[in-house]
Design an enzyme around this catalytic site. Sequence first.
Site, PDB file in Angstrom:
ATOM      1  CB  ALA A  17      55.557   3.697  91.648  1.00  0.00           C
ATOM      2  N   GLY A  18      52.974   3.176  89.044  1.00  0.00           N
ATOM      3  CA  GLY A  18      52.062   2.160  88.538  1.00  0.00           C
ATOM      4  C   GLY A  18      52.756   1.377  87.441  1.00  0.00           C
ATOM      5  CB  ALA A  50      43.747  -3.083  86.668  1.00  0.00           C
ATOM      6  CD  GLU A 118      37.734  -7.136  79.551  1.00  0.00           C
ATOM      7  OE1 GLU A 118      38.058  -6.001  79.157  1.00  0.00           O
ATOM      8  OE2 GLU A 118      38.215  -7.662  80.573  1.00  0.00           O
ATOM      9  CG  HIS A 233      33.697  -0.080  84.430  1.00  0.00           C
ATOM     10  ND1 HIS A 233      32.681  -0.985  84.656  1.00  0.00           N
ATOM     11  CD2 HIS A 233      34.713  -0.790  83.873  1.00  0.00           C
ATOM     12  CE1 HIS A 233      33.069  -2.179  84.256  1.00  0.00           C
ATOM     13  NE2 HIS A 233      34.300  -2.092  83.778  1.00  0.00           N
ATOM     14  NE  ARG A 278      34.983  -0.879  79.785  1.00  0.00           N
ATOM     15  CZ  ARG A 278      36.123  -0.992  80.449  1.00  0.00           C
ATOM     16  NH1 ARG A 278      36.850   0.084  80.706  1.00  0.00           N
ATOM     17  NH2 ARG A 278      36.544  -2.169  80.872  1.00  0.00           N
ATOM     18  CG  HIS A 337      37.109   2.570  84.806  1.00  0.00           C
ATOM     19  ND1 HIS A 337      37.550   1.927  85.951  1.00  0.00           N
ATOM     20  CD2 HIS A 337      37.531   1.806  83.763  1.00  0.00           C
ATOM     21  CE1 HIS A 337      38.204   0.831  85.613  1.00  0.00           C
ATOM     22  NE2 HIS A 337      38.221   0.730  84.293  1.00  0.00           N
ATOM     23  NE  ARG A 372      40.163   2.318  79.224  1.00  0.00           N
ATOM     24  CZ  ARG A 372      40.003   1.201  79.928  1.00  0.00           C
ATOM     25  NH1 ARG A 372      40.699   0.115  79.610  1.00  0.00           N
ATOM     26  NH2 ARG A 372      39.159   1.146  80.933  1.00  0.00           N
TER      27      ARG A 372
END
Length: 515
Positions: A17-18, A50, A118, A233, A278, A337, A372
């Site tokens: 349920a995200g 998040a 970002e 991260h 990243r 992460h 990602r």
Amino acid sequence: MSCDIHDIGGAPIIIGAGVAGLMTALHLAPHPVVLLSNAPLGTEACTALAQGGLAASLGGEDGPEFHLCDTLAAGDGLCDEATVRRLVRAAPKAIKALEDFGVAFDRYFDGRLRLGLEAAHSHRRIVHAGGDATGRELIRALIAEVRCTASITVLENVEARRLVVEDGGIIAVLAVSRTGTIVLPTRRAVLATGGIGGLFCDTTNPPGSCGHGLALAAWAGAEFANLEFVQFHPTALDGPRRPMPLVSEAVRGEGAVLIDEAGERFLSETPGGELAPRDVVARAVWQKLADGHRVFLDARQCLGSRFSDRFPAIANVCREADVDPSVDPIPVRPAAHYHMGGVAVDGAGRSSVEGLWACGEVACTGVHGANRLASNSLTEAVVTASWVAESVAGTSHARRRRVCSTFVPARPDPSCIRPVVSTALGIIRDGDALRNGVANLLPIAAGNVAASDPALVALMIAMAALRRQESRGSHFRTDFPRRDAQAFPARLTLRGAMQGAVALGWAGTVTEHRT
């Protein structure tokens, strides 16, 4: 042991349920659907943590082609270009769909969306809500919409424990509630269970994010892809709190720099600096820490007294750690992460098991490749939820009577394997550590204890990491430090039912699949 069989009329079941699960349920309306949440809605979903936003080409000088190029570059040769192209073209409409569901994104006084920058993005294209509270706002709005959608039946405090499979297809979900074991007969199930960060000691994910959906898919015999790619991260708040509070990449997007205890900026010579991909930044921070230094994120010059207004949630967690980011550099370290690998799915989110779909972080769509691009994860979950819903709605839901399985595994608990996983599958890897990890994880995975399913997931990741004898994206091996484009132009997949594989001491048959 007896099981309580619930007749749900053949409705599809969404496990998780995200944002991925909530959006899939909403897109399926008005078709009836059952949504399983192992806790009260909104209390344990990783989405709620998040801080970053959703990437979409909405600025005047930006466009889908730029977003495509940035995503492919970050993915280091392993993205599925066709899927990425489809995603970036759909992203702007997905933002509009979220607003229709009640999400309040940040805007300037003139009504324009406030777009952030970002790492590895060539343009400002990150949409936020509440500054650094995007995930919380998404969950708030989507839960409210789910609650008032009559076609969605929400079963809270119900945890799926096994997918029941017959003749290669899903026939039921075996779950546990506070009152006992229940069986939900269905020919259609959607995994939307999130990631694997809870397998590590240092993580930004909730402790329950331990690859539960991957274990469910493994025992159902599903195929996996790119399991070796785990993103760390670079800037989690360095302290005792778990999960570790995230210091969003958006802070670096505003100009914050990484320094050591002497105030030296150590990424000044790195292409892209603090906004390099990243994996590059995380390895640089890890190396600095390994050399005995401390690392800090310094936002004093770029934000100073404006920090709390721009990033209120981060400012609060910093203050709880006795750090005032307006005048103090923020102590940081890398933390597990996001998982780029997962259940291998096609363009409709279908897995290799008939009647089983996957959506969000638990799925491997080919969008993220080996690394990602920041803020593409929420975008992927929102966009692909509509693809999954369309496929599920168009699939037959014929029912059959089945006999309930009586085996209910223990609730997953990864606590005892976290040190093993953190050592074997960290930012820097090598063959000896990976083999030791496999040796330690195998007997636990082959057992019948609370750590068995998490150990199975970690075992599959370690096997995939052993197989990839090169360094690419987030997967870096000191014994194979170079990228080997000739030997590894493909994503690696794991196939086969895990029951027999673990018993034989081999976590699936490893094959190469050309992309």
